[in-house]
Design an enzyme around this catalytic site. Structure first.
Site, PDB file in Angstrom:
ATOM      1  N   MET A   1       0.862  -1.183   0.000  1.00 21.23           N
ATOM      2  CA  MET A   1       0.000   0.000   0.000  1.00 21.23           C
ATOM      3  C   MET A   1       0.894   1.227   0.000  1.00 21.23           C
ATOM      4  SD  MET A   1      -2.809  -1.155   2.844  1.00 21.23           S
ATOM      5  CE  MET A   1      -2.110  -2.679   3.466  1.00 21.23           C
ATOM      6  N   VAL A   2       0.726   2.082  -0.976  1.00 16.89           N
ATOM      7  CA  VAL A   2       1.550   3.283  -1.064  1.00 16.89           C
ATOM      8  C   VAL A   2       1.447   4.061   0.249  1.00 16.89           C
ATOM      9  CG1 VAL A   2       1.903   5.468  -2.269  1.00 16.89           C
ATOM     10  CG2 VAL A   2       1.286   3.420  -3.561  1.00 16.89           C
TER      11      VAL A   2
ATOM     12  N   GLN B   1       8.574  -4.316  -2.398  1.00 11.59           N
ATOM     13  CA  GLN B   1       8.088  -4.066  -3.755  1.00 11.59           C
ATOM     14  C   GLN B   1       8.796  -2.874  -4.365  1.00 11.59           C
ATOM     15  OE1 GLN B   1       4.336  -2.340  -5.171  1.00 11.59           O
ATOM     16  NE2 GLN B   1       3.794  -4.366  -5.931  1.00 11.59           N
TER      17      GLN B   1
ATOM     18  N   CYS C   1       0.626  -0.821 -10.972  1.00 13.11           N
ATOM     19  CA  CYS C   1       0.233   0.535 -10.598  1.00 13.11           C
ATOM     20  C   CYS C   1      -0.324   1.283 -11.810  1.00 13.11           C
ATOM     21  CB  CYS C   1       1.428   1.298 -10.027  1.00 13.11           C
ATOM     22  SG  CYS C   1       1.034   3.001  -9.562  1.00 13.11           S
TER      23      CYS C   1
ATOM     24  N   ASN D   1      -5.401 -11.104  -6.399  1.00 16.00           N
ATOM     25  CA  ASN D   1      -5.497  -9.828  -5.691  1.00 16.00           C
ATOM     26  C   ASN D   1      -6.718  -9.070  -6.184  1.00 16.00           C
ATOM     27  OD1 ASN D   1      -4.018  -6.638  -6.083  1.00 16.00           O
ATOM     28  ND2 ASN D   1      -4.793  -7.423  -4.164  1.00 16.00           N
TER      29      ASN D   1
ATOM     30  N   VAL E   1      -5.400  -5.895   0.205  1.00 11.97           N
ATOM     31  CA  VAL E   1      -4.753  -4.575   0.302  1.00 11.97           C
ATOM     32  C   VAL E   1      -5.706  -3.594   0.981  1.00 11.97           C
ATOM     33  CG1 VAL E   1      -3.597  -2.717  -0.953  1.00 11.97           C
ATOM     34  CG2 VAL E   1      -3.352  -5.073  -1.731  1.00 11.97           C
TER      35      VAL E   1
END
Length: 348
Positions: free
Chosen positions: A38-39, A91, A120, A223, A247
């Site tokens: 997760m950013v 990642q 992304c 996912n 996520v």
């Protein structure tokens, strides 16, 4: 000059992600559970909370390779870990083999694998040839995978997290090329580069792709849209994948994999403990985590409004102690409560 192999963290049955993926059904009677990247939010304190609640493998946020290898300050800001932070996949957002190999050499002593972000959809990343741009550049992606596996072999695991193409057979062909290049497992996000997250994940596409590449012996992880363990089992049963990566669901409820349908109070106490013990979380990031967990827990609206107006972490701690019974790690019952323990009021 001798060619000394770069240092890596030793892989054992306890921390080898590939072994864990392949053996979880035998050891735990379930498929593997994975906390995805997760950013900004997959920092060390949050990763440890997810592990407490049955996440088998945990990812860091995406780290941009070019900045990481060139900038000491970026390295300090983007990546922190400790001995208990395992199994860990770092990642990376990358668009060339040189940066990827330099990045791998820097992080290999502190992780158990690297995941190349090929999913992304952010336009700025796509313009740089990073993220989901890579699923349309199979030559480069295969080259990067092959370069890492040639250098490290089975000493460092390598995963690719991809999105699907409009033509599923194009995704199948990409996966075959990744298998040929030596990828250890593939994570498939069941949306295309342009599909909004509000659109349900395409389980039929994941099943189709998984069935086509299963004979290669490379595990597949699904996912997308995993918010409860019912979702987890539905995805496993429908697609036949080896495990599920959650996520967004974990951001609201880091206890998802422990079969909690909403975030328990104990997870919030654990998060506070790790955030204070490890440090390094900016106030706004800390506040956002608490906001997401409280959303899941249905916090009283007026308290939620107060929460979002708090400007410092010191004020935040004081606010918690005024309104709730927030246990510390050395207190009886720490991390065990499920419902919000309101102080001086009852939930209406």
């Amino acid at each position: 000059m001798t060619n000394v192999p770069p240092p890596v963290r030793a892989l054992t049955k306890k921390n080898d992600p590939l072994y864990i993926i392949k053996s979880r059904k035998l050891t735990h009677n379930r498929s593997v559970t994975i906390a995805g990247p997760m950013v900004r939010y997959s920092k060390l304190p949050f990763r440890q909370v997810c592990r407490h609640y049955n996440a088998d493998i945990v990812y860091t946020p995406m780290i941009l390779a070019r900045e990481f290898v060139r900038n000491r300050h970026a390295r300090m800001a983007d990546f922190s870990s400790n001995e208990s932070d395992t199994p860990l996949i770092v990642q990376v957002g990358v668009n060339n083999t040189t940066d990827l190999l330099r990045f791998a050499e820097m992080v290999a002593p502190y992780c158990d694998g690297i995941g190349i972000n090929c999913g992304c959809p952010i336009k700025e990343q796509i313009r740089e040839g990073i993220g989901s741009a890579l699923i349309y550049n199979p030559d480069l992606l295969s080259e990067m995978v092959s370069a890492v596996k040639t250098k490290y072999g089975d000493k460092l695991r390598l995963e690719t997290k991809i999105r699907i193409h409009d033509n599923w057979d194009q995704t199948v062909e990409l996966c075959h090329r990744l298998c040929d290049a030596g990828v250890d497992w593939i994570t498939i996000h069941g949306r295309t580069r342009t599909t909004r997250s509000s659109v349900p994940v395409n389980l039929e596409a994941i099943k189709y792709i998984t069935d086509k590449i299963k004979p290669r012996g490379v595990p597949v992880i699904a996912n997308g849209d995993c918010f409860t363990m019912k979702d987890f089992q539905k995805i496993i049963d429908y697609t036949g994948v080896d495990g599920v990566m959650a996520v967004r669901g974990l951001l609201d409820n880091p206890a998802l994999f422990a079969s909690y349908d909403t975030c328990p109070w104990g997870a919030l106490e654990l998060f506070w403990h790790y955030a204070m013990e490890f440090g390094g979380l900016p106030h706004q990031l800390l506040l956002h985590h608490l906001h997401c967990m409280f959303e899941s827990m249905k916090l009283e609206k007026h308290l939620h409004n107060e929460l979002m107006d708090i400007k410092t972490t010191t004020q935040l701690i004081d606010w918690f102690d005024r309104n709730f019974v927030l246990k510390r790690v050395d207190e009886v019952g720490f991390s065990e409560a499920v419902e919000i323990p309101y102080k001086n009021q009852s939930k209406v």
